[in-house]
Each structure stands twice: as structure tokens, then as C-alpha cells.
Design an enzyme around this catalytic site. Structure first.
Site, PDB file in Angstrom:
ATOM      1  N   HIS A  18       0.838  -1.206   0.000  1.00 42.98           N
ATOM      2  CA  HIS A  18       0.000   0.000   0.000  1.00 42.98           C
ATOM      3  C   HIS A  18       0.873   1.256   0.000  1.00 42.98           C
ATOM      4  O   HIS A  18       0.686   2.160  -0.835  1.00 42.98           O
ATOM      5  CB  HIS A  18      -0.913   0.000   1.228  1.00 42.98           C
ATOM      6  CG  HIS A  18      -1.807   1.199   1.318  1.00 42.98           C
ATOM      7  ND1 HIS A  18      -3.090   1.211   0.793  1.00 42.98           N
ATOM      8  CD2 HIS A  18      -1.606   2.433   1.846  1.00 42.98           C
ATOM      9  CE1 HIS A  18      -3.627   2.399   1.005  1.00 42.98           C
ATOM     10  NE2 HIS A  18      -2.748   3.155   1.647  1.00 42.98           N
ATOM     11  N   GLU A  19       1.826   1.292   0.932  1.00 42.97           N
ATOM     12  CA  GLU A  19       2.690   2.469   1.029  1.00 42.97           C
ATOM     13  C   GLU A  19       3.617   2.581  -0.182  1.00 42.97           C
ATOM     14  O   GLU A  19       3.948   3.689  -0.618  1.00 42.97           O
ATOM     15  CB  GLU A  19       3.514   2.420   2.322  1.00 42.97           C
ATOM     16  CG  GLU A  19       2.687   2.450   3.599  1.00 42.97           C
ATOM     17  CD  GLU A  19       1.763   3.666   3.682  1.00 42.97           C
ATOM     18  OE1 GLU A  19       2.090   4.712   3.087  1.00 42.97           O
ATOM     19  OE2 GLU A  19       0.699   3.555   4.328  1.00 42.97           O
ATOM     20  N   HIS A  22       1.873   4.598  -2.857  1.00 43.84           N
ATOM     21  CA  HIS A  22       2.001   6.050  -2.672  1.00 43.84           C
ATOM     22  C   HIS A  22       3.424   6.511  -3.026  1.00 43.84           C
ATOM     23  O   HIS A  22       3.605   7.525  -3.713  1.00 43.84           O
ATOM     24  CB  HIS A  22       1.709   6.421  -1.217  1.00 43.84           C
ATOM     25  CG  HIS A  22       0.297   6.202  -0.793  1.00 43.84           C
ATOM     26  ND1 HIS A  22      -0.784   6.660  -1.516  1.00 43.84           N
ATOM     27  CD2 HIS A  22      -0.230   5.577   0.303  1.00 43.84           C
ATOM     28  CE1 HIS A  22      -1.903   6.332  -0.898  1.00 43.84           C
ATOM     29  NE2 HIS A  22      -1.596   5.674   0.203  1.00 43.84           N
TER      30      HIS A  22
END
Length: 335
Positions: A18-19, A22
Site C-alpha cells: 500500500h505504502e 504512494h
């Protein structure tokens, strides 16, 4: 111990991907990233480059990508607040997108290992509509109501559309083509219409990708339906699980083997992706909503107002997590 290790692996994989979404989108967009961290709390490891710190922290309960100008105004031309609205939207949505990709890869790998159900009948359930109609093991289902059947997925779609109306089957048995008619029956246990057959499993990377994508979309639909029921009041709060409950489920499923580990990894990742896109302040969906308002009115929302709304969102999420942990997760342990 196995439960804890399995849970940590799932959490770390889901958070890391997920990170990384980003992080990678910010880098591609030319936005300065000050820190990329997996985990929260005290640092265990940290490597620093000319621009970005890469950290591993003690608590595997989250992670973050600290971008220049994300939380406060910055004059840096490469800051988040100075990037175009489309670039900022892309960065915000990239985390959940990577969770969907991880879920898709997990389900695709499952189908690559176990295979996919074909149109070759392997077993006929006793007393089922299929047996009554005369279907036998070894039959190949070619068409259903004039629609070609390549695999069980095609057949199931036709069955669900037909519901309890009769359907016609064109079957190949040895060198003979046979036409049969049957009426699907609704199974309360499976919550769908069935005709009572199991088909032979075949292996194909292209079919595995197709089934992986279909399973991902189906899981997203199920989660959205559950959320809709929750907001309408028809979904009971006792069905929710907090961190303790999630760890317990991950441990139980992972102990059953690698395929179950992949299954729970896919489900958790997709759940996180959908949940993060909800338009709740403090979540990616809330940030995207603020950016959408900015795009419409032509200027950012007042920073103080956004911070206050975000704080309220964080408070509500923490309160919900505490409630679910105490009254659901811990309550189940004593049942």
C-alpha cells in the site's frame, strides 16, 4: 507463534504494498519523499539517501510515506502541495490500487496452482437436477441455451441468470451430441442456483489471470455490499472484527496451508483497498474527496478546517476500532 508470524507477514505485505503505491507514484510524479516507513513507533532500521529515509519501525500496525508539503504548506517546487491536482489524486489513489493488484496476484496464483473448473463433467451429485436430467461423468458441456460454454464460470453465469427457469444443454458424450433440459435449484448453503455437478480442473496461465481478476472484482462487490448493509442498518456490528479478530482469522487460515494463506492475504489486501477509499477524513478516500472539492472550486480547502475534519475522522476510526476490539474480538475469545 505460527499465528503471530503469519499475521505479521500478512500485515507487513499488505501495508508495504500500500505504502509502496504512494511512494512509487510520488516519485514518478516528481514529488519529494522525505521518508518511506514500514511500521510505526521506534525505529529498528533506517537507511538514508540524498533525499529519502527508508525506515523499518517496531510496531507492524501501519506505515507511511512522508512527502514534502503533504501536511503543511511548503515553498519547495517539488512539494506535494505544489504538484498538479491530477498528480496529487494519482498519489492518493495509488495505495489502494496496489492493494487491489496484490489481491489479484494472490488469487491468480491460487488458480495457477489448483487449476480452474472446465466444462468437462467430473462428478454428478446424486439427486441433483443434473442427475435427473441424465448428465453423466465424462460429459462435455458445449452450450447452454444457445450460449457457448468454455468453462464452469460461463455455465454458472448462465445458471444464475436463469434462476429457477429451465435451461437447455448441448452435451458431447463420446462422439455423440445430446440435448438435455433441466431446472437449476437454489442452494441456501451456497446462496446461489446450482445444477449439481463438479468439473475437471485444468491449468492455464491465461485462465488463471482471468479467474484472478474475476475473483478480485467479486470480492470488491461483496465488501461494498457489506458496507451498504452496515450503513442501512441491516448489517450487525457483531460481525465486524478488529485487530485481535483479524490476527485470529489469519492464523487459523494460514495454519491450513499455503493456499489458505494466499486466500486470506488477498482478502485482507482487497479489504484494506476498499476501506481506504471510503470518503472518510484521515483515509485516502477522504484526502481524495478534499482534492475533488479543490478541483471543483479552484482552490484548496482552508488548512485549519481540513485538519479539524481529519482529526474528527481519526477519532471516530479509533473509537470504532476500540469498540470492535473490546466487544467483538475479546468477547469471542471467551465464548
Amino acid at each position: 507463534m505460527i499465528t503471530l508470524i503469519s499475521s505479521l507477514m500478512v500485515f507487513l505485505l499488505v501495508v508495504m504494498i500500500h505504502e509502496f503505491g504512494h511512494f512509487s507514484m510520488a516519485k514518478l510524479s516528481g514529488i519529494q519523499v522525505n521518508e518511506f516507513s514500514i511500521g510505526m513507533g521506534p525505529k529498528i532500521l533506517q537507511k538514508e539517501t540524498d533525499e529519502t529515509k527508508y525506515s523499518l519501525r517496531a510496531l507492524p500496525i501501519g506505515g507511511y510515506v512522508a512527502m514534502e508539503g503533504e501536511e503543511e504548506h511548503s515553498e519547495n517546487p517539488r512539494s506535494f502541495n505544489n504538484a498538479s491536482i491530477l498528480k496529487r489524486m494519482a498519489v492518493v489513489l495509488a495505495g489502494a490500487s496496489m492493494n487491489f493488484i496484490l489481491g489479484f496476484l494472490a488469487f491468480t496464483l491460487i488458480f495457477s496452482i489448483i487449476g480452474y473448473p472446465s466444462n468437462f463433467v467430473n462428478e454428478v451429485i446424486a439427486g441433483s437436477p443434473a442427475e435427473i436430467a441424465g448428465i453423466r461423468s465424462g460429459d462435455i458441456i458445449l452450450e447452454t441455451s444457445n450460449q457457448k460454454v468454455k468453462d464452469l464460470h460461463d455455465l454458472n453465469q448462465i445458471i444464475q441468470n436463469a434462476k429457477n427457469n429451465s435451461i437447455e444443454l448441448k452435451i458431447k458424450r463420446d462422439d455423440e451430441i445430446i440435448n438435455l433440459k433441466l431446472t437449476p435449484e437454489f442452494s441456501k448453503e451456497n446462496n446461489r442456483y446450482l445444477i449439481g455437478i463438479n468439473t475437471e480442473l485444468k491449468h492455464s496461465i491465461f485462465k488463471s489471470i482471468q479467474y484472478g481478476f474475476t475473483r478480485t472484482i467479486d470480492m470488491i462487490k461483496v465488501i461494498l455490499q457489506s458496507l451498504k448493509m452496515m450503513f442501512s442498518g441491516s448489517f450487525k456490528m457483531e460481525y465486524l472484527s478488529g485487530p485481535v479478530g483479524v490476527v485470529q482469522v489469519i492464523g487459523q487460515e494460514s495454519s491450513k496451508g499455503f493456499l489458505n494463506f494466499l486466500q486470506i492475504l488477498g482478502l485482507i489486501s482487497i479489504n484494506l483497498g476498499v476501506f481506504n477509499l471510503l470518503p472518510i477524513p484521515a483515509l485516502d478516500g477522504g484526502k481524495f474527496f478534499f482534492l475533488l472539492i479543490e478541483a471543483i472550486i479552484g482552490r484548496p480547502i482552508d488548512e485549519r478546517i481540513e485538519q479539524r475534519i481529519t482529526l474528527i475522522g481519526i477519532s471516530l476510526l479509533i473509537s470504532l476500532m476500540i469498540y470492535v476490539t473490546i466487544f467483538n474480538d475479546i468477547g469471542r475469545l471467551f465464548k
